[in-house]
Design an enzyme around this catalytic site. Structure first.
Site, PDB file in Angstrom:
ATOM      1  N   ALA A 201      68.010  83.538  81.721  1.00 20.66           N
ATOM      2  CA  ALA A 201      69.465  83.664  81.855  1.00 20.66           C
ATOM      3  C   ALA A 201      69.827  83.429  83.314  1.00 20.66           C
ATOM      4  CB  ALA A 201      69.925  85.047  81.409  1.00 20.66           C
TER       5      ALA A 201
ATOM      6  N   VAL B 107      65.292  86.188  84.862  1.00 23.88           N
ATOM      7  CA  VAL B 107      66.464  85.815  85.662  1.00 23.88           C
ATOM      8  C   VAL B 107      66.258  84.445  86.289  1.00 23.88           C
ATOM      9  CG1 VAL B 107      67.947  86.427  87.600  1.00 23.88           C
ATOM     10  CG2 VAL B 107      66.992  88.228  86.132  1.00 23.88           C
ATOM     11  N   LYS B 108      67.202  83.566  86.014  1.00 26.43           N
ATOM     12  CA  LYS B 108      67.110  82.180  86.494  1.00 26.43           C
ATOM     13  C   LYS B 108      67.908  82.058  87.786  1.00 26.43           C
ATOM     14  CE  LYS B 108      67.157  77.687  84.156  1.00 26.43           C
ATOM     15  NZ  LYS B 108      67.695  76.975  82.980  1.00 26.43           N
ATOM     16  N   LEU B 109      67.221  81.577  88.838  1.00 22.18           N
ATOM     17  CA  LEU B 109      67.816  81.476  90.171  1.00 22.18           C
ATOM     18  C   LEU B 109      67.634  80.061  90.722  1.00 22.18           C
ATOM     19  CD1 LEU B 109      66.067  84.700  91.482  1.00 22.18           C
ATOM     20  CD2 LEU B 109      68.547  84.515  91.131  1.00 22.18           C
TER      21      LEU B 109
END
Length: 212
Positions: free
Chosen positions: A55, A81-83
């Site tokens: 996400a 967590v997509k960064l």
């Protein structure tokens, strides 16, 4: 090699859930799905598949991405967590990784970005094959370079081949040794088919019907 479906469409996820290890999403895919409640959508996806669900944050500052990443991680234990592979994105990656939160560093276009992501504890780093090919670069060469760098230095970060445009991308990523790949539903659908399989079945059916 882990296979992820690159979509935010629940129907597609339901259709292919027996063949995938997780799901990757991004703001564009979420917008296309028509979802108004992004966190609700992520929760629903997490309940549909058993593996990681990437996400992506939409904030651009360190503080904003950090707060958003922590909020996303609380939605479900499967959230990754997509960064972005930026200075602040990498700083957030290091902070979240220190707290035991899985991360996926996206929009990676160079070995140096991937190396920094691994040093910051990223769970996955996502090189975009197709977008590199679009500008005349060799996307698969980046996959190979990252796999080699991580192997040489013993990093646990997995190379997640992304921006997949065709079956050759899938095959070459697997042969090179990418730890994971994410592909849109239309590419995954092609993995099941071959014209000779279809033709063979037609012959079998014809011969069976024509028996005496």
């Amino acid at each position: 090699m882990e296979i992820f479906l690159d979509t935010a469409d629940i129907d597609d996820i339901e259709l292919y859930k027996d063949f995938i290890d997780g799901v990757t999403t991004n703001p564009s895919l979420a917008a296309k799905s028509g979802a108004k409640d992004f966190e609700g959508l992520i929760k629903k996806i997490c309940k549909t598949v058993s593996g990681p669900v990437s996400a992506e944050v939409v904030s651009e500052t360190y503080d904003g991405m950090l707060a958003e990443g922590k909020r996303l991680a609380k939605i479900h234990s499967a959230v990754c967590v997509k960064l972005p592979c930026t200075f602040d994105g990498l700083r957030v990656c290091k902070a979240l990784s220190a707290d035991g939160i899985s991360t996926n560093l996206t929009l990676c276009f160079s070995p140096t970005q991937g190396l920094l992501a691994a040093k910051c504890g990223a769970t996955y780093v996502s090189p975009f094959i197709g977008r590199l090919d679009d500008i005349g670069h060799d996307g698969m060469a980046l996959i190979e370079e990252l796999v080699d760098v991580f192997d040489v230095h013993g990093y646990e970060t997995k190379v997640l081949a992304a921006s997949v445009r065709n079956l050759q991308h899938v095959i070459q990523s697997a042969m090179i040794g990418a730890g994971a790949i994410t592909m849109p539903p239309k590419i995954l659908a092609q993995c099941f088919d071959h014209p000779l399989t279809t033709k063979g079945l037609e012959i079998f059916a014809k011969d069976w019907k024509g028996r005496k």
